[in-house]
Design a protein around this motif. Structure first.
Motif, mmCIF file in Angstrom:
data_model
loop_
_atom_site.group_PDB
_atom_site.id
_atom_site.type_symbol
_atom_site.label_atom_id
_atom_site.label_comp_id
_atom_site.label_asym_id
_atom_site.label_seq_id
_atom_site.Cartn_x
_atom_site.Cartn_y
_atom_site.Cartn_z
ATOM 1 N N GLU A 90 -3.866 -2.951 0.515
ATOM 2 C CA GLU A 90 -2.870 -3.876 1.051
ATOM 3 C C GLU A 90 -1.511 -3.669 0.386
ATOM 4 O O GLU A 90 -0.467 -3.738 1.058
ATOM 5 N N ASP A 115 0.070 -0.503 1.794
ATOM 6 C CA ASP A 115 0.493 -0.732 3.179
ATOM 7 C C ASP A 115 1.777 -1.555 3.251
ATOM 8 O O ASP A 115 2.671 -1.279 4.057
ATOM 9 N N ALA A 131 3.288 -9.480 -1.767
ATOM 10 C CA ALA A 131 3.270 -9.862 -0.352
ATOM 11 C C ALA A 131 4.592 -10.479 0.073
ATOM 12 O O ALA A 131 4.836 -10.679 1.266
ATOM 13 N N THR A 150 -9.429 -3.521 -1.944
ATOM 14 C CA THR A 150 -8.620 -4.112 -0.875
ATOM 15 C C THR A 150 -7.209 -4.388 -1.355
ATOM 16 O O THR A 150 -6.233 -4.188 -0.622
ATOM 17 N N TRP A 151 -7.077 -4.851 -2.595
ATOM 18 C CA TRP A 151 -5.745 -5.100 -3.171
ATOM 19 C C TRP A 151 -4.914 -3.828 -3.161
ATOM 20 O O TRP A 151 -3.729 -3.848 -2.793
#
Length: 361
Positions: free
Chosen positions: A64, A67, A342, A60-61
């Motif tokens: 993400e 993206d 992020a 998932t890291w």
């Protein structure tokens, strides 16, 4: 209502993000971003290697992170990772994905080494107040613990710091061996004519540089390591811990001086290998080194420019705020360390350079 409004304004006044927008520690910062590397490559492609830091990470890291960078590039947001190469060299997973931009193609390979340390970290699951994913089903913790202390203990002490302790201990050769195999496999599937960008975080930076340095000094892997180092055009480091972790690689100063001189770390030694013996007669491809640091991140350090000011290396320290500081007293230590990629400032600078490339929307 008036009292509530005053209280809300007081809270807002006490909330600051001193390094948003980001600030450059060195004056006159100017360098390209991912978009430019792809556009300027003869093949209109660039390879990007991602390496996560301490704390539990999974596929998932990788998804993400890709993206978030794709959004900054105005590319195909929602890029899905490939199936990966599970079980490679005892647990490192390579997760490939491709981002197509108007400027060119970026081929990502994320190296997820977190599964290597999970079995040992699970020995501490009994101590977690709120069980993490790797501790699901563990015996509940029933002793009374202050709520904030419990959150910090669960995340920092039971999940993150153990990664550094495991790597600095007897398991270091095994982790390096697994990373070596991952690097070799990832390199075999990349385009040797394309520029290479490395984005590494926290402990992952040290594991990567230690492994490449060891490979460069081993006859069987020397050529492969130097091909990686030679292709490296853009090195991005977030939540840098090398000044702290490198203390474990140095002996005590027997002279009794108040401050022992620092020995070259693995990154310094690796960068020196980019310079051929006759560097005075041949130019060295410029390496752009960008280090992102939130000064309120308890586990991160800026890089000292004079330690990395070798020929062909241009260092930029970028100061960012990943999370608010309240009344100048405290900032969330979890978000401060984990949320670099992020942070929109970080994503924009990595993807679009400084000043912002015209290739980005």
């Amino acid at each position: 209502m008036k009292k509530l409004t005053i209280a809300a304004l007081a809270l807002l006044a006490g909330c600051t993000m001193p390094y948003r927008p980001a600030q450059f520690a060195e004056a006159g910062a100017s360098f390209p971003g991912l978009a430019d590397f792809a556009a300027q490559s003869p093949s209109r492609r660039a390879d990007v290697m991602l390496v996560h830091g301490m704390c539990t990470h999974d596929a998932t890291w990788a998804a993400e992170t890709v993206d978030l960078l794709a959004q900054q590039l105005g590319a195909n947001v929602g890029t899905k990772p490939g199936p990966g190469l599970r079980g490679l060299a005892g647990g490192v997973e390579i997760i490939p994905s491709t981002v197509t931009t108007p400027a060119g193609e970026l081929r990502f390979q994320a190296l997820v080494w977190s599964p290597l340390t999970t079995p040992l970290k699970q020995q501490l699951c009994y101590d977690q107040s709120g069980k993490s994913e790797i501790c699901t089903g563990a015996t509940p913790y029933t002793l009374k613990r202050a709520r904030w202390n419990a959150q910090v203990k669960d995340w920092l002490v039971d999940d993150c710091i153990p990664d550094a302790l495991i790597y600095q201990g007897v398991s270091r050769p095994q982790i390096r061996a697994a990373m070596r195999e991952a690097i070799l496999r990832a390199s075999s599937e990349s385009d040797p004519s394309s520029p290479l960008v490395v984005i590494s975080e926290s402990l992952g930076s040290k594991i990567l540089f230690d492994t490449l340095l060891e490979m460069s000094e081993t006859p069987a892997t020397q050529r492969a390591a130097m091909e990686v180092v030679g292709r490296l055009s853009y090195l991005i480091m977030a939540a840098n811990q090398i000044p702290l972790l490198s203390l474990a690689d140095q002996p005590l100063d027997g002279a009794g001086r108040s401050a022992a001189p620092a020995l070259p770390d693995s990154l310094q030694r690796l960068l020196l290998k980019r310079r051929p013996p006759d560097a005075g007669r041949r130019s060295v491809t410029r390496l752009i080194l960008v280090a992102f640091t939130d000064p309120s991140d308890l586990l991160s350090y800026t890089l000292l420019k004079d330690r990395y000011a070798e020929s062909g290396v241009v260092l930029h320290n970028v100061l960012v705020s990943n999370t608010p500081t309240w009344f100048g007293l405290i900032a969330d230590p979890v978000a401060g360390h984990l949320d670099y990629l992020a942070n929109p400032d970080v994503g924009r600078i990595i993807s679009c350079g400084e000043p912002k490339s015209a290739l980005c929307k």
